[in-house]
Scaffold this motif. Sequence first.
Motif, PDB file in Angstrom:
ATOM      1  N   PHE A   1      -5.959   8.580  -3.499  1.00 21.80           N
ATOM      2  CA  PHE A   1      -5.789   7.242  -2.945  1.00 21.80           C
ATOM      3  C   PHE A   1      -6.815   6.255  -3.495  1.00 21.80           C
ATOM      4  CE2 PHE A   1      -4.164  10.456  -0.096  1.00 21.80           C
ATOM      5  CZ  PHE A   1      -2.850  10.035   0.054  1.00 21.80           C
ATOM      6  N   GLU A   2      -6.684   5.008  -3.039  1.00 19.71           N
ATOM      7  CA  GLU A   2      -7.529   3.951  -3.576  1.00 19.71           C
ATOM      8  C   GLU A   2      -8.920   3.935  -2.971  1.00 19.71           C
ATOM      9  OE1 GLU A   2      -6.135   0.263  -0.828  1.00 19.71           O
ATOM     10  OE2 GLU A   2      -4.649   1.066  -2.192  1.00 19.71           O
ATOM     11  N   SER A   3      -9.129   4.679  -1.904  1.00 20.25           N
ATOM     12  CA  SER A   3     -10.440   4.676  -1.267  1.00 20.25           C
ATOM     13  C   SER A   3     -10.659   5.974  -0.506  1.00 20.25           C
ATOM     14  CB  SER A   3     -10.548   3.500  -0.290  1.00 20.25           C
ATOM     15  OG  SER A   3      -9.760   3.743   0.865  1.00 20.25           O
ATOM     16  N   PRO A   4     -11.923   6.374  -0.317  1.00 22.87           N
ATOM     17  CA  PRO A   4     -12.213   7.545   0.494  1.00 22.87           C
ATOM     18  C   PRO A   4     -11.669   7.414   1.915  1.00 22.87           C
ATOM     19  CG  PRO A   4     -14.145   6.899  -0.783  1.00 22.87           C
ATOM     20  CD  PRO A   4     -13.137   5.807  -0.934  1.00 22.87           C
TER      21      PRO A   4
ATOM     22  N   MET B   1       0.844  -1.197   0.000  1.00 22.37           N
ATOM     23  CA  MET B   1       0.000   0.000   0.000  1.00 22.37           C
ATOM     24  C   MET B   1       0.879   1.246   0.000  1.00 22.37           C
ATOM     25  SD  MET B   1      -3.031   1.081   2.661  1.00 22.37           S
ATOM     26  CE  MET B   1      -3.986  -0.343   2.191  1.00 22.37           C
ATOM     27  N   LYS B   2       0.499   2.247  -0.761  1.00 18.90           N
ATOM     28  CA  LYS B   2       1.284   3.470  -0.835  1.00 18.90           C
ATOM     29  C   LYS B   2       1.350   4.164   0.525  1.00 18.90           C
ATOM     30  CE  LYS B   2       0.089   4.583  -5.626  1.00 18.90           C
ATOM     31  NZ  LYS B   2      -0.545   5.583  -6.498  1.00 18.90           N
ATOM     32  N   SER B   3       2.478   4.849   0.720  1.00 16.04           N
ATOM     33  CA  SER B   3       2.569   5.685   1.914  1.00 16.04           C
ATOM     34  C   SER B   3       1.550   6.807   1.787  1.00 16.04           C
ATOM     35  CB  SER B   3       3.966   6.283   2.037  1.00 16.04           C
ATOM     36  OG  SER B   3       3.979   7.270   3.034  1.00 16.04           O
ATOM     37  N   ILE B   4       0.828   7.062   2.865  1.00 18.08           N
ATOM     38  CA  ILE B   4      -0.201   8.095   2.788  1.00 18.08           C
ATOM     39  C   ILE B   4       0.362   9.479   3.030  1.00 18.08           C
ATOM     40  CG2 ILE B   4      -2.089   6.557   3.375  1.00 18.08           C
ATOM     41  CD1 ILE B   4      -1.980   7.507   6.208  1.00 18.08           C
ATOM     42  N   ARG B   5       1.676   9.572   3.204  1.00 16.86           N
ATOM     43  CA  ARG B   5       2.272  10.872   3.431  1.00 16.86           C
ATOM     44  C   ARG B   5       2.167  11.782   2.214  1.00 16.86           C
ATOM     45  NH1 ARG B   5       8.424   9.758   4.458  1.00 16.86           N
ATOM     46  NH2 ARG B   5       7.479   7.979   5.488  1.00 16.86           N
ATOM     47  N   VAL B   6       1.910  11.193   0.999  1.00 15.55           N
ATOM     48  CA  VAL B   6       1.851  12.022  -0.195  1.00 15.55           C
ATOM     49  C   VAL B   6       0.683  12.995  -0.160  1.00 15.55           C
ATOM     50  CG1 VAL B   6       3.050  10.410  -1.698  1.00 15.55           C
ATOM     51  CG2 VAL B   6       0.592  10.228  -1.439  1.00 15.55           C
ATOM     52  N   ALA B   7      -0.179  12.891   0.816  1.00 11.95           N
ATOM     53  CA  ALA B   7      -1.255  13.882   0.959  1.00 11.95           C
ATOM     54  C   ALA B   7      -0.697  15.271   1.145  1.00 11.95           C
ATOM     55  CB  ALA B   7      -2.155  13.529   2.139  1.00 11.95           C
ATOM     56  N   ALA B   8       0.522  15.381   1.619  1.00  9.92           N
ATOM     57  CA  ALA B   8       1.131  16.684   1.861  1.00  9.92           C
ATOM     58  C   ALA B   8       1.302  17.485   0.578  1.00  9.92           C
ATOM     59  CB  ALA B   8       2.487  16.511   2.539  1.00  9.92           C
ATOM     60  N   ALA B   9       1.300  16.815  -0.555  1.00 12.18           N
ATOM     61  CA  ALA B   9       1.570  17.506  -1.816  1.00 12.18           C
ATOM     62  C   ALA B   9       0.350  18.205  -2.384  1.00 12.18           C
ATOM     63  CB  ALA B   9       2.104  16.515  -2.839  1.00 12.18           C
ATOM     64  N   ALA B  10      -0.821  18.025  -1.795  1.00  7.77           N
ATOM     65  CA  ALA B  10      -2.048  18.561  -2.404  1.00  7.77           C
ATOM     66  C   ALA B  10      -2.803  19.444  -1.425  1.00  7.77           C
ATOM     67  CB  ALA B  10      -2.940  17.425  -2.883  1.00  7.77           C
ATOM     68  N   ALA B  11      -2.132  20.459  -0.913  1.00  6.61           N
ATOM     69  CA  ALA B  11      -2.788  21.354   0.041  1.00  6.61           C
ATOM     70  C   ALA B  11      -3.698  22.326  -0.692  1.00  6.61           C
ATOM     71  CB  ALA B  11      -1.751  22.125   0.840  1.00  6.61           C
ATOM     72  N   VAL B  12      -4.913  22.510  -0.185  1.00  6.18           N
ATOM     73  CA  VAL B  12      -5.830  23.470  -0.790  1.00  6.18           C
ATOM     74  C   VAL B  12      -5.434  24.886  -0.414  1.00  6.18           C
ATOM     75  CG1 VAL B  12      -7.512  23.237   1.090  1.00  6.18           C
ATOM     76  CG2 VAL B  12      -8.232  24.154  -1.094  1.00  6.18           C
ATOM     77  N   VAL B  13      -4.907  25.074   0.772  1.00  6.81           N
ATOM     78  CA  VAL B  13      -4.386  26.363   1.208  1.00  6.81           C
ATOM     79  C   VAL B  13      -3.164  26.107   2.064  1.00  6.81           C
ATOM     80  CG1 VAL B  13      -6.499  27.744   1.151  1.00  6.81           C
ATOM     81  CG2 VAL B  13      -6.044  26.325   3.123  1.00  6.81           C
ATOM     82  N   ALA B  14      -2.271  27.054   2.079  1.00 12.24           N
ATOM     83  CA  ALA B  14      -1.080  26.938   2.919  1.00 12.24           C
ATOM     84  C   ALA B  14      -1.402  27.524   4.288  1.00 12.24           C
ATOM     85  CB  ALA B  14       0.083  27.692   2.276  1.00 12.24           C
ATOM     86  N   VAL B  15      -1.317  26.696   5.307  1.00  9.93           N
ATOM     87  CA  VAL B  15      -1.643  27.162   6.655  1.00  9.93           C
ATOM     88  C   VAL B  15      -0.506  28.014   7.170  1.00  9.93           C
ATOM     89  CG1 VAL B  15      -2.274  26.463   8.975  1.00  9.93           C
ATOM     90  CG2 VAL B  15      -2.926  25.058   7.051  1.00  9.93           C
ATOM     91  N   ALA B  16      -0.815  29.217   7.600  1.00  5.78           N
ATOM     92  CA  ALA B  16       0.210  30.094   8.150  1.00  5.78           C
ATOM     93  C   ALA B  16       0.421  29.741   9.617  1.00  5.78           C
ATOM     94  CB  ALA B  16      -0.223  31.551   8.016  1.00  5.78           C
TER      95      ALA B  16
END
Length: 204
Positions: free
Chosen positions: A107-110, A1-16
């Motif tokens: 990812f592969e699932s919600p 299974m892929k590492s789920i850390r790649v979620a970091a690459a798709a931020a909708v906004v940059a949190v200050a």
Amino acid sequence: MKSIRVAAAAAVVAVALTACSSPMQAGAAAVVGKERISTSKLNADTQAYVAALKRAKLDESALGVPASQVVLQRLVNVSVSGQLIDRYKVPVSETEIDAALKDPGQFESPEINLLANGVAPADARDYGRVMVGLSKLQQQFGGEAGQQRLTQEFASIRPVFNPRYGQLNPQRTQENPALFIDTGRFGKATTQQAPQQPQQQQQG
């Protein structure tokens, strides 16, 4: 299974995330605008999140950062987003939340998509609400042209973290996006030398 850390690459906004000298309320993990995130809330949500990871046959090491850090980031993001949605009176229906929660994202699932963003099942609807609300708010601000406005509005609500967690990382990058420089006081990173922090991900 892929590492789920790649979620970091798709931020909708940059949190200050900026250090602030405001006094920390007793028992608070963070204060976000008008809202207080208690350490008890953080601890309970982290336990629920780790349990959800185990049910999905994922280890905390798949995150690349302590689960408590991922959950704190999610709590802050949801708090900021919720305050913006309320400020601009953005309506979000239950049907829209249902649709957002069916989105698998990268990812592969919600389910994995939610876990990658620090969301346990019990918190899914609150998260879905703010994701829908942020998307609608960006449209209200002008669609693609409204992204900068949305980022500015998001950054206007600055979280203040409990200093016992360590110093905030002032230069978060894809290679080292840890929330805190001293992660040792916040939670032990399992196998990663440079913990990574999933950020908020756009839905739909």
